[in-house]
Write an enzyme that holds these catalytic residues in place. Structure first.
Site, PDB file in Angstrom:
ATOM      1  N   HIS A  51       0.846  -1.190   0.000  1.00  0.00           N
ATOM      2  CA  HIS A  51       0.000   0.000   0.000  1.00  0.00           C
ATOM      3  C   HIS A  51       0.886   1.246   0.000  1.00  0.00           C
ATOM      4  CE1 HIS A  51      -3.964  -1.843   1.749  1.00  0.00           C
ATOM      5  NE2 HIS A  51      -3.480  -2.543   0.733  1.00  0.00           N
ATOM      6  N   GLU A  53       0.967   3.836   1.899  1.00  0.00           N
ATOM      7  CA  GLU A  53       1.496   4.205   3.211  1.00  0.00           C
ATOM      8  C   GLU A  53       2.671   3.318   3.614  1.00  0.00           C
ATOM      9  OE1 GLU A  53      -3.095   4.465   3.700  1.00  0.00           O
ATOM     10  OE2 GLU A  53      -1.672   3.357   2.476  1.00  0.00           O
ATOM     11  N   CYS A  81      -6.177   1.881   5.905  1.00  0.00           N
ATOM     12  CA  CYS A  81      -6.797   0.633   6.354  1.00  0.00           C
ATOM     13  C   CYS A  81      -6.160   0.236   7.690  1.00  0.00           C
ATOM     14  CB  CYS A  81      -6.596  -0.456   5.309  1.00  0.00           C
ATOM     15  SG  CYS A  81      -4.881  -1.017   5.162  1.00  0.00           S
ATOM     16  N   CYS A  84      -2.315  -0.424   7.485  1.00  0.00           N
ATOM     17  CA  CYS A  84      -1.527   0.797   7.357  1.00  0.00           C
ATOM     18  C   CYS A  84      -1.610   1.653   8.614  1.00  0.00           C
ATOM     19  CB  CYS A  84      -1.982   1.585   6.132  1.00  0.00           C
ATOM     20  SG  CYS A  84      -1.597   0.729   4.580  1.00  0.00           S
TER      21      CYS A  84
END
Length: 146
Positions: A51, A53, A81, A84
């Site tokens: 992801h 992040e 999410c 993260c």
């Protein structure tokens, strides 16, 4: 859009979309300067952990020479999410600024809020920054796939 750091995150999200990835981008800021950036790369990398992040955190840690990012802020186009958000807590990120809320997976206020749970570190969390533009990136991307 008037927030230069969110503009940089949006630029990363647009790059992700151009690469066939879900358009999420992130930048990490320290001392008023961007020290790291990331964009979703799950498809290209075949890894659900890639992801925006997570990649930005990895690069920021390399930039500062350690895992504590307590004097850093992150700007990300979509509410983090749970994975993260947990990484942001563990990295000791000072502030989280995000664009679009994620009613299905958001862990900074939508589905749950790691900022108010009983964890040791509690970052300041600000949502809805340039939300319309960030949400439009996602809507356009998923609309084109239907």
């Amino acid at each position: 859009m008037k927030n230069k750091f969110m503009e940089a995150a949006v630029a990363e999200a647009k790059r992700a979309a151009a690469e066939g990835e879900v358009p999420v981008g992130a930048v990490i800021v320290r001392g008023g300067e961007i020290i790291a950036a990331g964009r979703n790369a799950c498809e290209a990398g075949g890894d659900p952990r890639l992801h925006a992040e997570m990649l930005a955190i990895e690069r920021a840690c390399e930039a500062v020479g350690g895992w504590r990012l307590s004097d850093c802020d992150i700007y990300v186009t979509l509410e983090p999410c749970l994975m993260c958000a947990g990484a942001l807590l563990n990295a000791r990120i000072r502030r989280v600024y995000f664009g679009a809320y994620d009613a299905k997976n958001g862990a900074c206020g939508s589905v749950c809020d790691v900022g108010v749970m009983g964890f040791t570190h509690k970052p300041e969390i600000y949502g809805g920054i340039c939300a319309d533009e960030c949400a439009a990136l996602l809507a356009d991307f998923f609309g084109g796939r239907r």
